[in-house]
Design a protein around this motif. Structure first.
Motif: not given
Ligand code: 6GU
Length: 225
Positions: A40-66
């Motif tokens: 509910d606090y995501s400002t992303d247009k798809h209401k995403n709450v995670d993103d790819y990790q910097y440096g690459g590698g498998a697995g998403m990371v929960m985003s800081i903003e929401p």
């Protein structure tokens, strides 16, 4: 006491708090549990709450903003004693930690997911990280439910005398002795005679001895404490 739980799966947490002791504790006003959907606090247009990790590698990371948006909104409304991150790499939860937390007024529990949360959330907002055991769960929600239950049952008035938390296993680093109820004999399996004797000092001694034996056998680590 007030507990705010931040999660991407609030529906996972509705069940554990809607029955029995946890429900009664809320109905009687001993605890106020609030579930917040991070999405509910995501400002992303798809209401995403995670993103790819910097440096690459498998697995998403929960985003800081929401997550920061909710934490700061809550912290503007009242003082929080702790902002707790539920994560398998946290400190192992034990009864002593539950006892301490049961004395606090307001807590935030953040349920982890995916590969983890952006490290900056931990650095700037998290005051405690807790794990409920050496195994990995799909998310922090069930762990948050376990922690909440362990805390709430300690709040004054939640349990009655008979179920008093003071006689719980672990409060004195001893496991509980065996217990029995009617009938006194079932298929030839008898209840220990001493428990039917009415000799309460002797019954107490028997229970203490059994508790010690059981602890030494099953949890030598507790016994040594
Ligand atoms: Cl707090 N979270 C997850 N995902 N797994 C766990 C845990 C927490 N505690 C033990 N395993």
């Amino acid at each position: 006491m007030r507990i705010d739980i931040l999660t991407i799966l609030p529906e996972l947490l509705e069940g554990p708090f809607s029955a029995s002791i946890m429900k009664r504790a809320q109905d009687k006003g001993h605890v106020d549990i609030h579930l917040h959907n991070i999405r509910d606090y995501s400002t992303d247009k798809h209401k995403n709450v995670d993103d790819y990790q910097y440096g690459g590698g498998a697995g998403m990371v929960m985003s800081i903003e929401p997550i920061v948006t909710i934490i700061e909104k809550l912290q503007k409304e009242r003082f929080y004693d702790d902002v707790i991150f539920m994560t398998p790499d946290g400190t192992l939860l034990e009864q002593g930690v539950c006892n301490e937390l049961s004395l606090k007024k307001n807590l935030i529990l953040l349920c982890g997911h995916y590969k983890g949360i952006d490290e900056r959330i931990r650095e700037h907002f998290i005051t405690k990280e807790l794990s409920i055991g050496s195994y990995v769960l799909s998310g922090g929600e069930l762990a948050a439910a376990v922690l909440t239950d362990a805390i709430v049952r300690l709040l004054p008035g939640v349990l009655n005398n008979e179920t008093s938390a003071l006689t719980d296993s672990f409060q004195d680093n001893l496991l509980s002795p065996p217990v029995y109820t009617r009938p006194p004999e079932y298929r030839g399996w008898k209840v220990p005679k001493i428990l039917l004797s009415g000799n309460f000092p002797e019954i107490e001694k028997w229970r203490e001895k059994k508790a010690q034996e059981r602890t030494q056998e099953r949890r030598p680590d507790l016994f040594d404490k």
